[in-house]
Write a protein that holds these residues in place. Structure first.
Motif, PDB file in Angstrom:
ATOM      1  N   LEU A  39       0.841  -1.181   0.000  1.00 52.40           N
ATOM      2  CA  LEU A  39       0.000   0.000   0.000  1.00 52.40           C
ATOM      3  C   LEU A  39       0.881   1.236   0.000  1.00 52.40           C
ATOM      4  CD1 LEU A  39      -1.324   0.921   3.531  1.00 52.40           C
ATOM      5  CD2 LEU A  39       0.386  -0.848   3.199  1.00 52.40           C
ATOM      6  N   VAL A  40       0.291   2.375  -0.325  1.00 49.06           N
ATOM      7  CA  VAL A  40       0.970   3.652  -0.164  1.00 49.06           C
ATOM      8  C   VAL A  40       0.437   4.261   1.126  1.00 49.06           C
ATOM      9  CG1 VAL A  40       1.346   5.966  -1.084  1.00 49.06           C
ATOM     10  CG2 VAL A  40       1.277   3.996  -2.629  1.00 49.06           C
ATOM     11  N   CYS A  41       1.331   4.420   2.093  1.00 47.31           N
ATOM     12  CA  CYS A  41       0.937   4.852   3.427  1.00 47.31           C
ATOM     13  C   CYS A  41       0.886   6.379   3.494  1.00 47.31           C
ATOM     14  CB  CYS A  41       1.946   4.300   4.434  1.00 47.31           C
ATOM     15  SG  CYS A  41       1.408   4.394   6.142  1.00 47.31           S
ATOM     16  N   ASP A  42      -0.251   6.943   3.830  1.00 42.44           N
ATOM     17  CA  ASP A  42      -0.361   8.384   4.005  1.00 42.44           C
ATOM     18  C   ASP A  42       0.385   8.810   5.271  1.00 42.44           C
ATOM     19  OD1 ASP A  42      -1.964   8.903   1.779  1.00 42.44           O
ATOM     20  OD2 ASP A  42      -3.797   8.367   2.865  1.00 42.44           O
ATOM     21  N   PRO A  43       0.714  10.108   5.386  1.00 33.85           N
ATOM     22  CA  PRO A  43       1.324  10.572   6.632  1.00 33.85           C
ATOM     23  C   PRO A  43       0.441  10.227   7.823  1.00 33.85           C
ATOM     24  CG  PRO A  43       1.564  12.238   4.934  1.00 33.85           C
ATOM     25  CD  PRO A  43       0.667  11.177   4.360  1.00 33.85           C
ATOM     26  N   ILE A  76       4.461   7.007   1.338  1.00 30.45           N
ATOM     27  CA  ILE A  76       5.530   6.050   1.078  1.00 30.45           C
ATOM     28  C   ILE A  76       4.948   4.663   0.758  1.00 30.45           C
ATOM     29  CG2 ILE A  76       7.460   4.812   2.165  1.00 30.45           C
ATOM     30  CD1 ILE A  76       8.008   7.317   3.773  1.00 30.45           C
ATOM     31  N   PRO A  77       5.429   4.006  -0.300  1.00 29.88           N
ATOM     32  CA  PRO A  77       5.034   2.613  -0.560  1.00 29.88           C
ATOM     33  C   PRO A  77       5.595   1.692   0.523  1.00 29.88           C
ATOM     34  CG  PRO A  77       5.930   3.648  -2.540  1.00 29.88           C
ATOM     35  CD  PRO A  77       6.247   4.549  -1.392  1.00 29.88           C
ATOM     36  N   VAL A  78       4.717   0.924   1.119  1.00 23.99           N
ATOM     37  CA  VAL A  78       5.094   0.024   2.210  1.00 23.99           C
ATOM     38  C   VAL A  78       4.519  -1.355   1.929  1.00 23.99           C
ATOM     39  CG1 VAL A  78       4.920  -0.429   4.689  1.00 23.99           C
ATOM     40  CG2 VAL A  78       5.096   1.921   3.885  1.00 23.99           C
ATOM     41  N   MET A  79       5.331  -2.391   2.153  1.00 20.38           N
ATOM     42  CA  MET A  79       4.824  -3.757   2.177  1.00 20.38           C
ATOM     43  C   MET A  79       4.625  -4.130   3.646  1.00 20.38           C
ATOM     44  SD  MET A  79       4.785  -4.875  -1.043  1.00 20.38           S
ATOM     45  CE  MET A  79       4.940  -6.668  -1.009  1.00 20.38           C
ATOM     46  N   GLY A  80       3.405  -4.440   4.033  1.00 21.11           N
ATOM     47  CA  GLY A  80       3.104  -4.704   5.436  1.00 21.11           C
ATOM     48  C   GLY A  80       2.579  -6.113   5.661  1.00 21.11           C
ATOM     49  N   GLN A  81       2.891  -6.658   6.829  1.00 20.79           N
ATOM     50  CA  GLN A  81       2.474  -8.019   7.155  1.00 20.79           C
ATOM     51  C   GLN A  81       2.325  -8.165   8.665  1.00 20.79           C
ATOM     52  OE1 GLN A  81       5.422 -11.025   6.271  1.00 20.79           O
ATOM     53  NE2 GLN A  81       3.873 -12.638   6.067  1.00 20.79           N
ATOM     54  N   ILE A  82       1.184  -8.676   9.096  1.00 22.38           N
ATOM     55  CA  ILE A  82       0.999  -9.047  10.503  1.00 22.38           C
ATOM     56  C   ILE A  82       1.643 -10.412  10.705  1.00 22.38           C
ATOM     57  CG2 ILE A  82      -0.690  -9.611  12.298  1.00 22.38           C
ATOM     58  CD1 ILE A  82      -2.637  -7.716  10.817  1.00 22.38           C
ATOM     59  N   VAL A  83       2.606 -10.496  11.590  1.00 19.46           N
ATOM     60  CA  VAL A  83       3.338 -11.754  11.770  1.00 19.46           C
ATOM     61  C   VAL A  83       3.000 -12.452  13.086  1.00 19.46           C
ATOM     62  CG1 VAL A  83       5.251 -11.089  10.281  1.00 19.46           C
ATOM     63  CG2 VAL A  83       5.363 -10.541  12.709  1.00 19.46           C
TER      64      VAL A  83
END
Length: 292
Positions: A39-43, A76-83
């Motif tokens: 996703l692209v994370c907003d401020p 900012i483009p971020v790759m996120g994952q709940i681990v």
């Protein structure tokens, strides 16, 4: 019961609920780990209350857990994952999209500091008791929705004040300033997002930011952990994924629509970012949405 236990109980009760007057505040909960998603994370400011999350920004990997905050200063483009998450101990996090005007109101009451070197567009830190208390009081408005019109903005100012006393202070100052180095980089970032399908040059982007190419490239990467052209690629591929999922379109037409001249190159880069070829990835996400 300590402050984190108290705020967790609040978050569990109100997760997924939107309250008028607090539209920029959201509570996220999950009882199971997730796949890596882009996703692209907003401020925004985030506090993680329970569980563990992994974020991939550029070529950097971060894992953070209970009691830690993340502040994002630019799109900012971020790759996120709940681990780490379970039905017994669900993942819990609070997100607040940042309002530069609120930050500026707080900055005006603090002593000025000289401008520092270009800050990254993201940072992590451990929240102290005062900051956790500010988050708790803001979230507590969900228990008293009739007080939101009077108290919510006041409590958001308190939260920004506590963040200004944290390691995130200089980043927040740059968000508030309309003429900071960060604001110039964000101007170029916005142009890239609006014109992602076009053939853009670093020279053009630097001119929009009002910088030389070398300075622009260095500062852009300091903020996003990506080069300007890598940033454009991420925006293209995320838009391609949205189109593949929502419109059930074919890869060839989508690749052209987002600015690729080569479908094979598009498929290679799509798989590198999302882990599967376009059509297969879209099918997996559509199945997940349908079963949810």
């Amino acid at each position: 019961m300590d402050k984190l236990d108290e705020i967790r109980a609040l978050a569990i009760r109100h997760a997924g609920v939107n309250y008028p007057g607090m539209s920029r505040l959201s509570i996220h909960s999950s009882t199971e780990p997730s796949e890596l998603s882009a996703l692209v994370c907003d401020p925004m400011a985030i506090i993680l209350l329970q569980g563990t999350k992994r974020s991939v920004i550029g070529d950097k990997v971060f894992e953070y857990g209970s009691g830690q905050t993340m502040v994002v200063a630019a799109e900012i483009p971020v790759m996120g994952q709940i681990v780490e998450a379970s039905p017994e101990k669900p993942f819990l996090a609070i997100n607040l999209t940042l309002d530069p005007a609120v930050i500026m109101n707080v900055v005006l009451y603090l002593s000025a500091t000289p401008e520092l070197q270009m800050q990254p567009g993201f940072a992590f830190s451990m929240a102290n008791a005062e900051l956790i208390g500010a988050w708790q009081r803001l979230l507590g408005m969900c228990e008293r929705p009739e007080q939101i019109p009077v108290m919510a903005l006041h409590l958001e100012h308190e939260l920004m004040f506590r963040l200004m006393l944290s390691p995130h202070a200089e980043m927040l100052r740059q968000i508030a300033s309309i003429d900071s180095r960060l604001s110039h980089i964000r101007r170029a970032m916005a142009y890239i997002r609006e014109h992602y399908a076009e053939q853009l040059s670093v020279e053009d982007m630097a001119a929009i930011a009002g910088m030389s190419e070398s300075v622009f490239h260095r500062r852009f990467k300091a903020v996003t952990a990506l080069s300007p052209l890598q940033y454009q690629k991420h925006i293209r591929l995320q838009e391609a994924r949205r189109r593949m999922i929502s419109k059930s379109a074919d890869a060839a037409s989508v690749s052209l629509a987002v600015g690729y001249n080569s479908t094979s190159q598009f498929s290679r880069e799509y798989k590198r970012l999302f882990g599967e070829p376009p059509r297969r990835d879209a099918g997996i996400v559509q199945t997940m949405i349908g079963s949810g």
